[in-house]
Design a protein around this motif. Structure first.
Motif, mmCIF file in Angstrom:
data_model
loop_
_atom_site.group_PDB
_atom_site.id
_atom_site.type_symbol
_atom_site.label_atom_id
_atom_site.label_comp_id
_atom_site.label_asym_id
_atom_site.label_seq_id
_atom_site.Cartn_x
_atom_site.Cartn_y
_atom_site.Cartn_z
ATOM 1 N N ALA A 179 1.203 -1.308 0.669
ATOM 2 C CA ALA A 179 -0.044 0.008 0.253
ATOM 3 C C ALA A 179 1.241 1.079 0.013
ATOM 4 O O ALA A 179 0.399 2.143 -0.512
ATOM 5 C CB ALA A 179 -0.689 -0.190 1.165
ATOM 6 N N GLY A 180 1.741 1.103 1.044
ATOM 7 C CA GLY A 180 2.711 2.746 0.532
ATOM 8 C C GLY A 180 3.163 2.997 -0.643
ATOM 9 O O GLY A 180 3.637 3.825 -0.951
ATOM 10 N N VAL A 181 3.943 1.786 -0.794
ATOM 11 C CA VAL A 181 4.900 1.875 -2.708
ATOM 12 C C VAL A 181 3.782 2.148 -3.970
ATOM 13 O O VAL A 181 3.965 2.787 -4.029
ATOM 14 C CB VAL A 181 5.174 0.702 -2.822
ATOM 15 C CG1 VAL A 181 6.475 1.147 -4.030
ATOM 16 C CG2 VAL A 181 6.407 0.248 -1.841
ATOM 17 N N THR A 182 2.368 1.395 -3.500
ATOM 18 C CA THR A 182 1.484 1.255 -4.867
ATOM 19 C C THR A 182 0.724 2.670 -4.831
ATOM 20 O O THR A 182 0.606 3.392 -5.567
ATOM 21 C CB THR A 182 0.969 0.350 -4.917
ATOM 22 O OG1 THR A 182 -0.112 -0.010 -4.183
ATOM 23 C CG2 THR A 182 1.646 -0.682 -5.551
ATOM 24 N N GLY A 183 0.906 3.444 -3.601
ATOM 25 C CA GLY A 183 -0.071 4.596 -2.830
ATOM 26 C C GLY A 183 0.624 5.813 -3.980
ATOM 27 O O GLY A 183 0.071 6.517 -5.006
ATOM 28 N N GLN A 184 2.526 5.764 -4.166
ATOM 29 C CA GLN A 184 2.939 6.906 -5.110
ATOM 30 C C GLN A 184 2.385 6.267 -6.236
ATOM 31 O O GLN A 184 2.253 7.045 -7.340
ATOM 32 C CB GLN A 184 4.248 6.512 -4.851
ATOM 33 C CG GLN A 184 4.819 7.321 -3.675
ATOM 34 C CD GLN A 184 5.802 7.468 -2.606
ATOM 35 O OE1 GLN A 184 6.528 7.909 -3.152
ATOM 36 N NE2 GLN A 184 5.790 6.195 -2.156
#
Length: 489
Positions: A164-169
């Protein structure tokens, strides 16, 4: 928070004891609640990429944009422990559904916001919804699965958080670039509405209710004092760098420390009167709890600070646009996901697994520092791909079993308290890491122009020294963490 395994109490179906009759597929229920986790973490990061478009469209000031970014994190951090204890008393499924409903409605308000003030207010409410929803996930894992299957569940949880943290960007870059129907940034919030409604229906159907046995009344004085203390600490950490670290930020931090001491006194009095404190102060004297929470603080300080300086460097320094910057993080996400799954399947190795993850993380940060320092003006984003993969793998192997090590043996009556404290520790650790590394990074960067590769590489090197030191401290501190029962056998 203790690692001593208590005997499983004979509890009614709604108790927090490990359930053995949760139906043929507890993983189906777990998959549903993990959608909520994904949404809560995603909305911390997706706005980072969309911030310039939001500012242009709403004609917002720099301060407005900072509040859009920080307001969610602020209310999220402040309400986590209270949200967890509400789940203990009123039911974790009920609170998960309530938090998700608030989060979804606030997302709708964010998407329709006519101006910066409305968007800031909606983001504050969105953070409150996430704070009520998120800690129920930790507690539900404890009651949904028997002890021997929880480590794998925490592995999946860690993978979801990282993804979630990476794909958010990445998603933020894709959505803003697509400019769907000429709506610019607004679909980053619209997308939460159908996903939230679907998850509400699935959770209502497949997640079973649970609550703590003999759940106490809410500790209202403790909630009030702790909220004040966390606000005094979190606000300067979130807002201080952009404000230039004025005197009020240091005064607020000092007042927050004093308020935490006041909170400890309030909780002692509540416990002395026979009441149920929001946080049992005696836990701080237990070695497993104290060491475990310090490890969580250090680990998340490293994760959040690394994301900050790397994102600024590859976009402002190395010239990647938002979409390519999101793609740049895919090796990290893949490695973190793989490390989390491997850690979940080998959790029986206990502390040795954590030490292996910390060592890989230390090597990854050291390798990244060597690449940056050696490249000089020739530094490119893709030169960082391999060391970034190692950092992701180390974080996956370390952070995932660490969550299990801290929560794995909590008594049924304290699982809500423990999950709330852990979630708050993650947020506070991340904020402290960002504050410290911001001072280092921007201090070395000075007034360098965008795309000054040498200056940004110099600033990144200083920040990476901090990350190497954090990883080394985690490695050393792990020797003080009591071994798990699995590791002892």
């Amino acid at each position: 928070m203790t690692h001593a395994r208590p005997p499983a109490p004979a509890a009614p179906p709604t108790a927090a004891a490990p359930a053995t009759d949760t139906g043929p597929s507890p993983w189906r229920a777990l998959s549903v609640i993990l959608i909520g986790v994904y949404m809560a973490v995603l909305d911390t990061f997706i706005v980072l990429v969309a911030a310039p478009a939001i500012q242009d469209d709403l004609r917002a000031s720099d301060a407005d944009v900072q509040l859009v970014l920080a307001g969610y994190q602020l209310t999220y951090a402040l309400a986590l422990i209270t949200g967890a204890r509400l789940g203990d008393r009123f039911g974790r499924k009920r609170c998960f559904l309530a938090g998700l409903a608030v989060f979804t409605l606030a997302s709708l308000a964010c998407a329709a916001a006519p101006g910066p003030g409305a968007l800031i207010a909606a983001r504050l409410v969105q953070g409150l919804g996430a704070a009520v929803m998120f800690p129920q996930v930790f507690a539900t894992i404890q009651v949904l699965l028997p002890p021997e299957r929880r480590a794998r569940a925490f592995g999946v949880l860690g993978a979801v958080i990282a993804t979630a943290g990476v794909t958010g960007q990445l998603l933020g870059g894709l959505i803003v670039s697509a400019d769907l129907f000429g709506t610019s940034w607004r679909p980053i919030f619209w997308v939460n509405v159908p996903v939230g409604l679907l998850t509400l229906g699935l959770a209502a159907a497949f997640v079973r209710e649970s609550r703590a046995p003999r759940a106490p009344r809410p500790d209202l004085p403790g909630m009030a004092v702790l909220t004040l203390a966390l606000a005094l600490i979190v606000v300067p950490l979130v807002e201080g760098r952009e404000a230039g670290r004025p005197v009020w930020t240091w005064g607020s931090l000092a007042a927050g420390m004093a308020a935490l001491l006041g909170f400890a006194l309030v909780e002692r009095r509540v416990e002395a009167r026979g009441g149920a404190p929001l946080v049992r102060v005696g836990l701080l004297r237990e070695r497993a709890f104290a060491v475990g929470m310090l490890l969580v603080l250090l680990a998340y300080s490293g994760i959040n600070s690394f994301f900050l300086v790397l994102s600024v460097t590859v976009q402002d320094g190395l010239g990647l646009d938002a979409l390519r910057a999101g793609v740049f993080y895919l090796p990290f996400a893949i490695a973190f996901f793989a490390g989390s799954i491997v850690a979940g399947r080998t959790a029986r190795r206990g502390r040795r697994l954590l030490q292996a993850g910390a060592l890989v993380l230390l090597l990854g940060h050291a390798a990244t520092l060597a690449v940056v320092a050696g490249a000089g003006r020739a530094l490119t984003a893709w030169a960082l791909a391999v060391p970034l993969l190692v950092v992701g793998l180390g974080n996956g192997v370390l952070v995932t079993p660490l969550l299990h090590a801290v929560l794995g043996r909590i008594r049924a009556t304290e699982i809500g308290m423990a999950s709330g404290v852990l979630s708050t520790g993650q947020q506070i650790g991340g904020s402290v890491g960002v504050a410290v590394v911001g001072v280092i990074f921007y201090g070395r960067l000075g007034g360098a122009a965008h795309h000054d590769v040498l200056a940004y590489g110099h600033a990144l090197s200083g920040a990476l020294i901090f990350n190497v030191a954090l990883a080394a401290a985690v490695s050393a501190l792990l020797y003080l963490l009591p071994g798990t029962a699995a590791a002892e056998r």
